[in-house]
Scaffold this motif. Structure first.
Motif, PDB file in Angstrom:
ATOM      1  N   SER A 177      41.102  40.395  42.728  1.00 42.59           N
ATOM      2  CA  SER A 177      39.903  40.856  43.808  1.00 42.59           C
ATOM      3  C   SER A 177      38.233  39.988  43.485  1.00 42.59           C
ATOM      4  CB  SER A 177      39.877  41.866  44.681  1.00 42.59           C
ATOM      5  OG  SER A 177      40.968  42.739  44.476  1.00 42.59           O
ATOM      6  N   GLU A 178      37.303  39.624  44.458  1.00 43.40           N
ATOM      7  CA  GLU A 178      36.323  39.651  44.211  1.00 43.40           C
ATOM      8  C   GLU A 178      35.634  39.611  45.955  1.00 43.40           C
ATOM      9  OE1 GLU A 178      32.590  37.929  44.044  1.00 43.40           O
ATOM     10  OE2 GLU A 178      34.037  38.668  43.117  1.00 43.40           O
ATOM     11  N   ALA A 179      34.491  41.164  44.741  1.00 44.27           N
ATOM     12  CA  ALA A 179      33.942  41.813  45.929  1.00 44.27           C
ATOM     13  C   ALA A 179      32.497  41.227  45.930  1.00 44.27           C
ATOM     14  CB  ALA A 179      34.711  43.441  46.544  1.00 44.27           C
ATOM     15  N   SER A 180      31.083  41.899  47.279  1.00 40.30           N
ATOM     16  CA  SER A 180      30.116  41.619  46.578  1.00 40.30           C
ATOM     17  C   SER A 180      29.471  42.696  45.416  1.00 40.30           C
ATOM     18  CB  SER A 180      29.267  41.997  47.455  1.00 40.30           C
ATOM     19  OG  SER A 180      28.266  42.010  47.783  1.00 40.30           O
ATOM     20  N   GLY A 181      28.828  42.536  44.094  1.00 44.31           N
ATOM     21  CA  GLY A 181      28.782  42.861  43.099  1.00 44.31           C
ATOM     22  C   GLY A 181      30.254  43.033  42.880  1.00 44.31           C
ATOM     23  N   CYS A 182      30.794  44.362  42.713  1.00 42.76           N
ATOM     24  CA  CYS A 182      32.531  44.859  42.223  1.00 42.76           C
ATOM     25  C   CYS A 182      32.212  46.123  43.003  1.00 42.76           C
ATOM     26  CB  CYS A 182      32.221  45.381  40.993  1.00 42.76           C
ATOM     27  SG  CYS A 182      31.568  46.038  40.257  1.00 42.76           S
ATOM     28  N   ASN A 183      34.074  46.364  43.844  1.00 46.92           N
ATOM     29  CA  ASN A 183      34.703  47.169  44.505  1.00 46.92           C
ATOM     30  C   ASN A 183      35.773  47.870  43.819  1.00 46.92           C
ATOM     31  OD1 ASN A 183      35.291  48.816  46.804  1.00 46.92           O
ATOM     32  ND2 ASN A 183      34.107  48.127  47.939  1.00 46.92           N
ATOM     33  N   GLU A 184      36.113  48.328  43.221  1.00 44.74           N
ATOM     34  CA  GLU A 184      37.386  48.799  42.625  1.00 44.74           C
ATOM     35  C   GLU A 184      38.076  49.904  43.281  1.00 44.74           C
ATOM     36  OE1 GLU A 184      37.265  50.292  39.445  1.00 44.74           O
ATOM     37  OE2 GLU A 184      36.011  49.445  38.482  1.00 44.74           O
ATOM     38  N   THR A 185      37.817  49.475  44.763  1.00 42.20           N
ATOM     39  CA  THR A 185      38.727  49.889  46.618  1.00 42.20           C
ATOM     40  C   THR A 185      39.122  48.549  46.431  1.00 42.20           C
ATOM     41  OG1 THR A 185      37.584  51.225  47.345  1.00 42.20           O
ATOM     42  CG2 THR A 185      39.317  51.870  45.846  1.00 42.20           C
ATOM     43  N   TRP A 186      39.160  46.918  46.286  1.00 43.90           N
ATOM     44  CA  TRP A 186      38.825  45.801  47.755  1.00 43.90           C
ATOM     45  C   TRP A 186      40.390  45.075  47.619  1.00 43.90           C
ATOM     46  CZ3 TRP A 186      35.107  44.745  51.521  1.00 43.90           C
ATOM     47  CH2 TRP A 186      35.343  43.144  51.322  1.00 43.90           C
ATOM     48  N   PRO A 187      40.911  45.427  48.220  1.00 46.96           N
ATOM     49  CA  PRO A 187      42.761  44.729  48.679  1.00 46.96           C
ATOM     50  C   PRO A 187      42.100  43.371  49.174  1.00 46.96           C
ATOM     51  CG  PRO A 187      42.810  45.367  50.113  1.00 46.96           C
ATOM     52  CD  PRO A 187      41.271  46.067  49.529  1.00 46.96           C
ATOM     53  N   SER A 188      42.971  42.428  48.037  1.00 49.15           N
ATOM     54  CA  SER A 188      43.159  40.985  48.298  1.00 49.15           C
ATOM     55  C   SER A 188      44.223  40.049  48.244  1.00 49.15           C
ATOM     56  CB  SER A 188      42.354  39.930  46.878  1.00 49.15           C
ATOM     57  OG  SER A 188      42.297  38.833  47.505  1.00 49.15           O
ATOM     58  N   ASP A 189      45.102  39.613  49.283  1.00 48.21           N
ATOM     59  CA  ASP A 189      46.258  38.899  49.481  1.00 48.21           C
ATOM     60  C   ASP A 189      46.203  37.406  48.374  1.00 48.21           C
ATOM     61  OD1 ASP A 189      46.951  41.303  50.480  1.00 48.21           O
ATOM     62  OD2 ASP A 189      46.667  40.650  52.670  1.00 48.21           O
ATOM     63  N   ILE A 190      46.803  37.368  46.933  1.00 47.73           N
ATOM     64  CA  ILE A 190      47.097  36.428  46.338  1.00 47.73           C
ATOM     65  C   ILE A 190      48.263  36.000  46.937  1.00 47.73           C
ATOM     66  CG2 ILE A 190      46.175  35.200  44.327  1.00 47.73           C
ATOM     67  CD1 ILE A 190      44.577  37.937  43.491  1.00 47.73           C
ATOM     68  N   HIS A 191      48.542  34.763  46.958  1.00 48.73           N
ATOM     69  CA  HIS A 191      49.146  33.930  47.277  1.00 48.73           C
ATOM     70  C   HIS A 191      49.142  32.560  45.631  1.00 48.73           C
ATOM     71  CE1 HIS A 191      49.902  35.278  51.454  1.00 48.73           C
ATOM     72  NE2 HIS A 191      48.907  35.325  51.239  1.00 48.73           N
ATOM     73  N   PHE A 192      50.471  32.544  45.762  1.00 51.99           N
ATOM     74  CA  PHE A 192      50.794  31.726  44.244  1.00 51.99           C
ATOM     75  C   PHE A 192      52.070  30.633  44.729  1.00 51.99           C
ATOM     76  CE2 PHE A 192      50.521  35.807  42.459  1.00 51.99           C
ATOM     77  CZ  PHE A 192      49.753  35.506  41.587  1.00 51.99           C
ATOM     78  N   TYR A 193      51.905  29.062  44.180  1.00 50.44           N
ATOM     79  CA  TYR A 193      52.458  28.065  44.644  1.00 50.44           C
ATOM     80  C   TYR A 193      52.948  27.648  43.695  1.00 50.44           C
ATOM     81  CZ  TYR A 193      50.611  29.383  49.272  1.00 50.44           C
ATOM     82  OH  TYR A 193      50.304  29.957  50.914  1.00 50.44           O
ATOM     83  N   ILE A 194      53.671  27.098  43.602  1.00 51.91           N
ATOM     84  CA  ILE A 194      54.168  26.055  42.370  1.00 51.91           C
ATOM     85  C   ILE A 194      55.420  24.779  43.549  1.00 51.91           C
ATOM     86  CG2 ILE A 194      55.981  25.145  40.322  1.00 51.91           C
ATOM     87  CD1 ILE A 194      55.945  28.585  39.651  1.00 51.91           C
ATOM     88  N   ASN A 195      54.568  23.308  43.002  1.00 45.42           N
ATOM     89  CA  ASN A 195      54.845  22.285  43.781  1.00 45.42           C
ATOM     90  C   ASN A 195      54.408  22.586  45.456  1.00 45.42           C
ATOM     91  OD1 ASN A 195      55.132  20.563  41.032  1.00 45.42           O
ATOM     92  ND2 ASN A 195      57.254  21.437  40.977  1.00 45.42           N
ATOM     93  N   ASP A 196      53.642  23.011  45.739  1.00 45.13           N
ATOM     94  CA  ASP A 196      53.742  23.502  46.934  1.00 45.13           C
ATOM     95  C   ASP A 196      54.642  24.609  47.367  1.00 45.13           C
ATOM     96  OD1 ASP A 196      51.147  21.664  47.323  1.00 45.13           O
ATOM     97  OD2 ASP A 196      52.133  19.845  47.280  1.00 45.13           O
ATOM     98  N   VAL A 197      55.587  25.233  47.000  1.00 48.05           N
ATOM     99  CA  VAL A 197      56.599  26.380  47.217  1.00 48.05           C
ATOM    100  C   VAL A 197      55.841  27.646  47.552  1.00 48.05           C
ATOM    101  CG1 VAL A 197      59.010  26.664  47.400  1.00 48.05           C
ATOM    102  CG2 VAL A 197      58.148  24.197  46.621  1.00 48.05           C
ATOM    103  N   PRO A 198      55.910  28.125  48.297  1.00 51.56           N
ATOM    104  CA  PRO A 198      54.996  29.594  47.735  1.00 51.56           C
ATOM    105  C   PRO A 198      55.973  30.139  47.239  1.00 51.56           C
ATOM    106  CG  PRO A 198      56.132  29.083  50.467  1.00 51.56           C
ATOM    107  CD  PRO A 198      55.949  28.249  49.897  1.00 51.56           C
ATOM    108  N   ILE A 199      56.062  30.722  46.332  1.00 48.79           N
ATOM    109  CA  ILE A 199      56.863  31.707  45.631  1.00 48.79           C
ATOM    110  C   ILE A 199      56.374  33.164  45.266  1.00 48.79           C
ATOM    111  CG2 ILE A 199      57.194  29.873  43.590  1.00 48.79           C
ATOM    112  CD1 ILE A 199      55.283  31.248  41.937  1.00 48.79           C
TER     113      ILE A 199
END
Length: 300
Positions: A177-199
C-alpha cells in the motif's frame, strides 16, 4: 513458481529435509534477519547457520545482502520465494517457457495522483508529489515508485509464434500500500488487468516501513521500505494469487494475439472500498532483489 519433483531439482527439494532450514524459513517469514540473530534464535553456531543459509540461497529460497555493521560486515537474509507448487505429474507434451524482467520504471502508460514519486538506485527522480514527472524520460531508471490512486501499465513482449498456445502467464512482483510516511495497518485494494481484462483484486494490509528493506539504499531512510512478494498466475483453470483463486478468467480469455504485445495494468481505484495506493519495488529496493518477472508457459 512450479517445481517438478525430479532429480534435476534436488538442490531445491533437499532444502526441506532439514528441520533447521524449515525453522529458518519460519523465522525469515517475519522479516529479514542477520546470521547472528538467526543463530541466537536457533541456539546454533553462526558457522552452522551460514551453511544452511548457503543451501537455501543456492535454491533461490533465500536471498542475502552484505551490509556494513559496527564490527565489519553482516549478512542480512530475506525470504526470496513466496510460494512454490510441487508438480508430481508432468505432461508428455513439451511445455516451453519464456521469462523476461521489466523494471518498475519501464511502464508504457500511467495516470497517478499524489502522494506520488519515483526513486532510482541513487536519488529521487524529479519532484515528489508531482505526477508530471511520471512522464519524464528518466522514469525508466526508477527502481521504486508509489502513488495514492491511479494506475501504471506495462507492455509485455509476446514472442509466441502463430502455432503456439499460451498455457499460463505468471507475474511476480514486490508491492504494498501507499500511506503518508508509512502505516503498517493501511489496507489497499489493488486491481490487476491483462489486456484490459480484470483478473482479480488483492487487499494489501499495509505500507511497510518500520524496518529497513534488505535492499533499500541507505540514503532512502524514511517512509516505505519494502513490500511483499506476490505471484499472479493465469492458466487454463482460472486466475490465482499465491495459489489462491481470485477470478474465473483463464488464459484463453486474455485475448492473446500473434504479434501483439500484452498489457499488464496495476491499479488503485478511487471508488474502491480501500483506496490505499500502491508502492512497487524493483531491483536494489525492498526485500526482494528483482524487477517485475513474467513467465509465459506455452506449447506448439
Amino acid at each position: 513458481m512450479q517445481i517438478e519433483v525430479t532429480t534435476k531439482n534436488m538442490t531445491f527439494l533437499e532444502c526441506f529435509s532439514s528441520e533447521t532450514r524449515i525453522q529458518i524459513i519460519e523465522l525469515l517469514d517475519a522479516g529479514p534477519m542477520n546470521i547472528k540473530q538467526l543463530a541466537e534464535r536457533l541456539l546454533l553456531s553462526s558457522a552452522i547457520v551460514t551453511k544452511h543459509i548457503q543451501k537455501l540461497e543456492n535454491a533461490g529460497i533465500v536471498s542475502c545482502k552484505s551490509i556494513a555493521g559496527r564490527r565489519g560486515t553482516q549478512k542480512i537474509c530475506s525470504l526470496q520465494l513466496n510460494q512454490a507448487v510441487l508438480q508430481f505429474k508432468t505432461r508428455k507434451q513439451d511445455v516451453l517457457a519464456n521469462t523476461i524482467s521489466i523494471p518498475v520504471g519501464q511502464y508504457s502508460a500511467f495516470d497517478v495522483k499524489p502522494a506520488c514519486g519515483m526513486a532510482s538506485r541513487t536519488q529521487i527522480i524529479g519532484l515528489i508529489d508531482d505526477p508530471r514527472y511520471f512522464a519524464d524520460p528518466q522514469h525508466v531508471q526508477a527502481n521504486h515508485l508509489w502513488f495514492s490512486s491511479g494506475f501504471v501499465e506495462y507492455r509485455i513482449p509476446n514472442f509466441l509464434n502463430s502455432n503456439q498456445k499460451l498455457r499460463s502467464l505468471e507475474i511476480s512482483l514486490e508491492i504494498c500500500s501507499e500511506a503518508s510516511g508509512c502505516n503498517e495497518t493501511w489496507p489497499s485494494d489493488i486491481h490487476f488487468y491483462i489486456n484490459d481484462v480484470p483478473i482479480g483484486m488483492w487487499t494489501c494490509q499495509g505500507d511497510f516501513g518500520k524496518q529497513k528493506g534488505a535492499y533499500t539504499p541507505d540514503w532512502h531512510n524514511c517512509g516505505t521500505q519494502y513490500g511483499v512478494l506476490k505471484i499472479i498466475t493465469v492458466n487454463e483453470r482460472g486466475s490465482y494469487l499465491d495459489g489462491i483463486r481470485i477470478a474465473d478468467v483463464t488464459s484463453s480469455d486474455l485475448g492473446m494475439a500473434y504479434g501483439k504485445d500484452v498489457s499488464f495494468r496495476i491499479a488503485s481505484l478511487e471508488d474502491a472500498q480501500n483506496c490505499g495506493g500502491i508502492n512497487l519495488f524493483g531491483k536494489h529496493f525492498g526485500s526482494y532483489n528483482q524487477d517485475i518477472e513474467i513467465t509465459m508457459h506455452y506449447n506448439n
